[in-house]
Write a protein that holds these residues in place. Structure first.
Motif, short mmCIF file in Angstrom:
data_model
loop_
_atom_site.label_atom_id
_atom_site.label_comp_id
_atom_site.label_asym_id
_atom_site.label_seq_id
_atom_site.Cartn_x
_atom_site.Cartn_y
_atom_site.Cartn_z
N LEU A 153 0.84 -1.21 0.00
CA LEU A 153 0.00 0.00 0.00
C LEU A 153 0.88 1.26 0.00
CD1 LEU A 153 -2.68 1.49 0.06
CD2 LEU A 153 -2.73 1.24 2.54
N ALA A 154 1.91 1.27 0.87
CA ALA A 154 2.77 2.46 0.95
C ALA A 154 3.35 2.81 -0.42
CB ALA A 154 3.89 2.22 1.96
N ASP A 155 3.71 1.79 -1.20
CA ASP A 155 4.31 2.04 -2.51
C ASP A 155 3.31 2.65 -3.50
OD1 ASP A 155 6.86 1.37 -1.82
OD2 ASP A 155 6.66 -0.74 -2.41
N LYS A 156 2.02 2.50 -3.18
CA LYS A 156 1.01 3.11 -4.07
C LYS A 156 0.70 4.55 -3.63
CE LYS A 156 -1.26 -1.25 -5.11
NZ LYS A 156 -2.35 -2.14 -4.71
N LEU A 157 1.20 4.94 -2.45
CA LEU A 157 0.89 6.27 -1.92
C LEU A 157 2.05 7.22 -2.18
CD1 LEU A 157 -0.60 5.10 1.51
CD2 LEU A 157 -1.87 5.78 -0.54
N ASP A 158 1.88 8.48 -1.78
CA ASP A 158 2.91 9.49 -1.99
C ASP A 158 3.16 10.22 -0.67
OD1 ASP A 158 4.35 11.76 -2.59
OD2 ASP A 158 3.21 12.25 -4.40
N ILE A 192 -9.16 4.19 1.81
CA ILE A 192 -7.98 4.28 0.93
C ILE A 192 -7.43 2.89 0.63
CG2 ILE A 192 -5.57 5.08 0.80
CD1 ILE A 192 -6.51 7.62 2.28
N SER A 193 -7.30 2.06 1.69
CA SER A 193 -6.62 0.76 1.47
C SER A 193 -7.46 -0.22 0.66
CB SER A 193 -6.25 0.13 2.82
OG SER A 193 -7.40 -0.14 3.57
N GLN A 194 -8.78 -0.08 0.69
CA GLN A 194 -9.64 -1.05 -0.01
C GLN A 194 -10.08 -0.59 -1.40
OE1 GLN A 194 -10.11 -4.08 1.56
NE2 GLN A 194 -8.74 -3.17 3.05
N THR A 195 -9.51 0.49 -1.90
CA THR A 195 -9.91 0.92 -3.26
C THR A 195 -8.91 0.39 -4.28
OG1 THR A 195 -8.77 2.98 -2.90
CG2 THR A 195 -11.15 3.05 -2.73
N VAL A 196 -9.33 0.34 -5.51
CA VAL A 196 -8.47 -0.16 -6.58
C VAL A 196 -7.29 0.79 -6.78
CG1 VAL A 196 -8.46 -0.92 -9.00
CG2 VAL A 196 -10.57 -1.01 -7.67
N ASP A 197 -7.56 2.09 -6.66
CA ASP A 197 -6.52 3.08 -6.92
C ASP A 197 -6.35 4.01 -5.70
OD1 ASP A 197 -4.81 5.01 -7.84
OD2 ASP A 197 -5.82 5.28 -9.77
N PRO A 198 -5.54 3.57 -4.70
CA PRO A 198 -5.41 4.36 -3.47
C PRO A 198 -4.89 5.78 -3.71
CG PRO A 198 -4.51 2.16 -3.16
CD PRO A 198 -4.82 2.30 -4.62
N LEU A 199 -4.01 5.94 -4.70
CA LEU A 199 -3.46 7.28 -4.95
C LEU A 199 -4.54 8.22 -5.49
CD1 LEU A 199 -0.88 8.99 -4.82
CD2 LEU A 199 -0.42 8.34 -7.19
N ALA A 200 -5.39 7.69 -6.38
CA ALA A 200 -6.49 8.51 -6.90
C ALA A 200 -7.42 8.91 -5.76
CB ALA A 200 -7.25 7.75 -7.98
N MET A 201 -7.68 7.97 -4.85
CA MET A 201 -8.54 8.26 -3.70
C MET A 201 -7.90 9.32 -2.80
SD MET A 201 -11.26 7.93 -2.05
CE MET A 201 -12.21 6.53 -2.61
N LEU A 202 -6.58 9.21 -2.61
CA LEU A 202 -5.86 10.20 -1.80
C LEU A 202 -6.01 11.60 -2.40
CD1 LEU A 202 -4.08 10.30 0.70
CD2 LEU A 202 -2.12 9.71 -0.73
N HIS A 203 -5.86 11.68 -3.72
CA HIS A 203 -6.04 12.97 -4.40
C HIS A 203 -7.46 13.50 -4.19
CE1 HIS A 203 -2.29 13.77 -6.44
NE2 HIS A 203 -2.21 12.51 -6.83
N ARG A 204 -8.43 12.59 -4.32
CA ARG A 204 -9.83 13.00 -4.18
C ARG A 204 -10.10 13.54 -2.77
NH1 ARG A 204 -15.07 8.93 -4.69
NH2 ARG A 204 -16.49 10.32 -3.60
#
Ligand code: C5P
Length: 234
Positions: A21-26, A210-222
């Protein structure tokens, strides 16, 4: 982003899952929270790996013990270099003061759990506290503040009142965040990011949305967009 408001809860049982998960985040867009399950399973090495990746870490171990033990645990958190850690306000004035002494202001942020959100009026009665949960939360938040702690964790529903009483110089960290179109899961006292920020929260702890979505980074932006929009209004 200068001071990201989102703390992503890494609620996993293994380092692998947490790192995926961390690798999908910023790290520019969020901080991460390591709690009891992950820390017990993986130890400080995982915290160090997350920090190596640029993440600031909230070590959520909710220390509650005699003052010297809690002070030493806080010192260990300080030498690990975490951004924030926490203790139970129910540990009392001496324990809170010892924790604060171990973490001088300007180092690791120190916040307190007041009452767990899982505790209701009947649970309080059964442990001999015949008071409304809201009153207990308020009293413990005052205690934390008097002992010089940086803030408390509270539900978004308590945030507005605490912000009013405590003023702006007290950090309010709020879990139980849900978007309107996202499952509530086992949370009960929930709020959207917009409402939590409007009520005065400084940081939002967000896990499954965040963790259960297909695109965690997109969710973080949202989520960050929703927060930024509200901050611009406030
Ligand atoms: O997945 P979700 O967004 O519900 O995760 C919320 C996180 O906040 C979890 O790590 C949970 O342990 C934590 N938390 C909470 N309520 C509290 C304190 C912490 O949900 N009162």
């Amino acid at each position: 982003m200068k001071d990201p408001r989102i703390i992503v809860a890494l609620d996993f049982s293994s380092a692998e899952q947490a790192l995926i998960l961390a690798d999908k985040l910023d790290p520019m867009l969020c901080r991460v929270k390591v709690g009891k399950e992950l820390f017990t399973a993986t130890g400080p090495q995982l915290v160090e790996r997350l920090m190596d990746k640029g993440f600031e870490v909230f070590l959520d171990l909710k220390f509650h013990d005699i003052p010297s033990t809690v002070a030493n645990a806080c010192k260990a958190a300080l030498s690990l270099g975490v951004w924030m850690t926490n203790v139970h306000a129910l540990g009392g004035i001496k324990m809170l003061a010892a924790a604060r002494d171990a973490l001088p202001p300007g180092t690791t942020k120190l916040i307190a759990v007041t009452l767990l959100t899982s505790i209701g009026p009947n649970d309080l009665d059964s442990i001999g506290l015949n008071r409304e949960p809201g009153d207990v939360v308020q009293k413990l938040a005052w205690l934390a503040r008097d002992c010089g702690l940086d803030g408390v964790i509270c539900s978004a529903l308590e945030t507005a009142r605490l912000r009013q009483i405590m003023g702006n110089n007290f950090c309010l960290v709020t879990p139980g965040i849900r978007l309107v179109d996202f499952p509530v899961d086992d949370q009960q006292r929930i709020a959207t990011p917009r409402v939590a920020i409007q009520n005065g929260a400084d940081y939002l702890v967000i896990g499954r949305p965040i963790s259960q979505t297909v695109d965690p980074l997109a969710m973080l932006h949202r989520l960050n967009n929703e927060i930024e929009t509200q901050l611009a209004i406030d």
